[in-house]
Design an enzyme around this catalytic site. Structure first.
Site: not given
Ligand code: AHR
Length: 536
Positions: A28, A73, A173-174, A247, A295
Site C-alpha cells: 500500500e 485503506n 478493504n475493511e 494485527y 492482512e
Molecule cells: O497497515 C495497513 C493498514 O492497516 C491497511 O491500510 C488497513 O487495511 C489496515 O487497517
C-alpha cells in the site's frame, strides 16, 4: 534441557491442499512503502516506470507468490481512472486514509506491471468506498477485456496490449471500520448488496475471476460477527472468499504475549469460519466459503489510555486522529526516516517468529484459508537509498514460501510444556483476552507428493529453554533427512543492516539425528526451524 517434547505427523492427517497464495504479502502506498521505497525514479537501477530493480530482483528471489495491492485503506478513496495514461495528465489528490498527497505517479498499470515483473499474482483491491458500481465494471473491462471496447482499447493505447493477469478481486478493504473512507459500518446490508452486484459484473466481464468480500477487520469492532452474517446473507452465492485482518499487539517487552499472536488469531479465524458455515447452512448453499486472511501483523505498543472496556464498543472519537501521523507532502523519491516500514520494529527476530507463527497457523487451516497476506512480507527486504539487504525476517519467510507452499498441509499432534497469558487492554483497538495452555512448540508441515518431500516447520517460543524434541514420522515409512536449518540469535536486538547484512542468517544444524522414523532435534529458544525429509 527438556526431553519430553514430541511432535507427531501422519500422512493421512491432512488439513487440505495448500494454495500458494497463502504465502502472500501486502502493498500500500503509505509513507515510503511505495514512493521512495520500491519506487524511486532517481535511483540508478530505476526501470522504465521508476521501480528500483535492485529491490525487484530480491523480491523475485524471495518468490512471494501473491501481493494484495494497491492497499489498504488507501483504496477506499482512490480513483483508478486518475492513475492511467500519460503522467502529465494524472491528477494529484488529497489521500485521506493516511493524510498524504497522492500524485498517481504509480497507477493502476504500473502496479500490475510491477507484479508481473517480480513474478507475483496481484490480488487487486477495488474501491468500494467512494467507488461506484460503474467504476468497478470499467476497471474489470480495462484490466481484463482483450480489446474492441473503449476501456480495453484505452489500456492497449496506454502500452498494455494484453490484459493484465488479475484473477482475484478484493471488494473493498475493511469496510466495517469507522476509520474507512466511506465506511459501510452502519450499513452492512448495503455493502453486501453492492458487493453482490459488483462480484456478478466482474465475473460477467471475466468468468475466471474470483472475488473476496470484507469480513470483520478486527474483533474490537462493535459489529463483530453480526457484520459478517449480514454481509454474507446478501452475497454468499456470488463471492468466493471472506477477507479477515488481524494485527496483534503486546506491551513492549512482553514476549510471551507478543508470541501468542497465532493463538489469538486462530480463535478469531475459527469463529469467522463458523459464521461462514452458519450462513452456508441458512442459505442451503452447497459450497463452503473460503477465507482470505489478507492482512496480518504484530507490534509492541506502549500502554495508552483506554476509554472503553472489552467487546468492541469503541467510541467514534477514538477514530478522529486515525492516520494523522503522516505529514505531507514528502519528497517522493527519498527515504524519510520516520516513515519507513522499519519504524517501531524492536526486534527483527521476534517479529519474524510471531509473523511466521501466524503463517504456520494459517497453513494448519489450509482447507479453508486459501489466501494470506503478511503485511510486512515485502519489508523483509531492507533498503536504504543505495542498497538492499535481507532482513532477519527474510529467511524464515523464504523457507516457508519455498517449501511450505507445496502439496498438502499436515496436522501436528504436539506434547510439550505450556504457558498462560493474562488478558490486556493497551488501547481501545488493542484488547487481547487471556490465553491458557499455549504450547511452547508450534509446528506445521507440507507433504509434497510431486517431489516426495516432507517439510516440517517448528518454532520454539520458549524465552529461556532450548527444547530437545522427538519428531515422530514413523508413519511415513522409510525417509531420510535432507537438512535441518534454523534461524535464531542470542542477541534479540540485533538487526541485519546495509553495513552489516549478515548478522543473523540461517544455520545448518548438524547434530539432528533420524533413527527408525524418529528425528531427534534440539530447537533453540526463540528459534525458527525447518527440517526437510525425502520419502524413499
Ligand atoms: O497497515 C495497513 C493498514 O492497516 C491497511 O491500510 C488497513 O487495511 C489496515 O487497517
Amino acid at each position: 534441557m527438556e526431553n519430553r517434547n514430541k511432535i507427531f505427523f501422519h500422512p493421512a492427517y491432512t488439513a487440505g491442499r495448500i494454495d500458494r497464495r497463502l504465502f502472500g504479502a501486502f502493498l500500500e502506498p503509505i509513507g515510503n512503502w511505495v514512493y521512495g521505497g520500491i519506487w524511486n525514479n532517481e535511483h540508478p537501477t530505476a526501470d522504465e516506470y521508476g521501480f528500483r530493480k535492485d529491490i525487484m530482483d530480491m523480491t523475485r528471489e524471495l518468490g512471494v507468490p501473491a501481493v494484495r495491492l494497491p492497499g489498504g485503506n488507501f483504496t477506499s478513496g482512490w480513483n483508478w481512472k486518475d492513475s492511467i495514461g500519460p503522467r502529465e495528465n494524472r491528477r494529484t489528490h488529497l489521500e485521506l486514509a493516511w493524510r498524504q498527497y497522492e500524485t498517481n505517479d504509480i497507477g493502476h498499470d504500473e502496479y500490475l506491471a510491477w507484479a508481473k515483473s517480480v513474478g507475483t499474482d496481484p490480488l487487486y483491491t477495488v474501491n468500494l468506498g467512494t467507488g461506484t458500481v460503474e467504476d468497478a465494471q470499467y476497471l474489470a473491462e480495462y484490466t481484463r477485456h482483450p480489446g474492441g471496447t473503449y476501456w480495453s482499447d484505452l489500456r492497449r493505447k496506454n502500452g498494455f496490449e494484453k490484459p493484465h493477469e488479475v484473477h482475484t478481486w478484493c471488494l473493498g478493504n475493511e469496510m466495517d471500520g469507522p476509520w474507512q473512507i466511506h465506511s459501510w459500518e452502519k450499513d452492512p446490508k448495503g455493502y453486501g448488496v453492492k458487493s453482490n452486484e459488483i462480484s456478478k459484473m466482474i465475473k460477467w466481464v471475466d468468468p475466471t475471476a474470483e472475488t473476496v468480500v470484507c469480513g470483520t477487520s478486527t474483533p474490537h469492532n462493535r459489529s463483530y460477527l453480526s457484520w459478517d452474517l449480514t454481509v454474507l446473507e446478501q452475497c454468499y452465492e456470488t463471492v468466493d472468499y471472506l477477507s479477515l485482518h488481524y494485527y496483534h499487539p503486546a506491551l513492549t517487552g512482553d514476549l510471551k504475549a507478543y508470541l501468542s499472536a497465532s493463538d489469538v488469531c486462530e480463535d478469531f479465524l475459527i469463529r469467522e469460519i463458523a459464521a461462514c458455515d452458519v450462513m452456508q447452512g441458512m442459505l442451503r448453499e452447497p459450497r463452503p466459503l473460503m477465507i482470505a486472511f489478507d492482512e496480518y501483523g504484530v507490534s509492541f505498543r506502549k500502554q495508552e489510555k483506554t476509554t472503553v472496556g472489552r467487546a468492541g464498543n469503541i467510541d467514534h472519537s477514538a477514530y478522529s486522529e486515525f492516520g494523522s501521523r503522516l505529514k505531507q507532502p514528502f519528497k517522493h523519491n527519498s527515504l524519510h526516516p520516520s516513515q519507513t516500514r522499519n519504524d517501531g520494529v524492536e526486534s527483527e527476530m521476534l517479529e519474524s517468529l510471531a509473523l511466521c507463527s501466524i503463517l504456520m497457523m494459517l497453513m494448519r487451516h489450509a482447507d479453508r484459508v486459501k489466501i494470506g497476506c503478511m503485511t510486512p512480507g515485502l519489508f523483509v527486504i531492507g533498503h536504504n537509498e543505495e542498497k538492499v539487504w535481507k532482513r532477519v525476517g527474510y529467511y524464515a519467510y523464504e523457507m516457508l514460501i519455498r517449501y511450505g507452499s507445496r502439496g498438502f498441509s499436515l496436522t501436528p499432534s504436539i506434547s510439550c510444556g505450556t504457558y498462560d497469558t493474562d488478558g490486556y487492554n493497551i488501547d481501545d483497538f488493542s484488547q487481547v483476552p487471556a490465553q491458557e495452555g499455549l504450547k511452547y512448540l508450534e509446528s506445521s508441515a507440507s507433504l509434497d507428493p510431486a517431489s516426495r518431500e516432507l517439510s516440517v516447520f517448528v518454532i520454539n517460543r520458549s524465552c529461556d529453554q532450548d527444547l530437545e524434541t522427538q519428531l515422530d514420522l514413523t508413519s511415513f515409512g522409510d525417509l531420510s533427512l535432507i537438512e535441518h536449518k534454523s534461524v535464531y540469535t542470542d542477541d534479540l536486538s540485533v538487526c541485519n543492516t546495509a553495513e552489516n547484512p549478515e548478522c543473523v542468517v540461517p544455520k545448518k544444524i548438524e547434530n539432528t539425528k533420524l533413527s527408525s522414523g524418529v528425528a531427534t532435534a534440539v530447537f533453540k529458544k526463540l528459534s525458527f526451524n525447518m527440517l526437510r525429509f525425502r520419502l524413499n
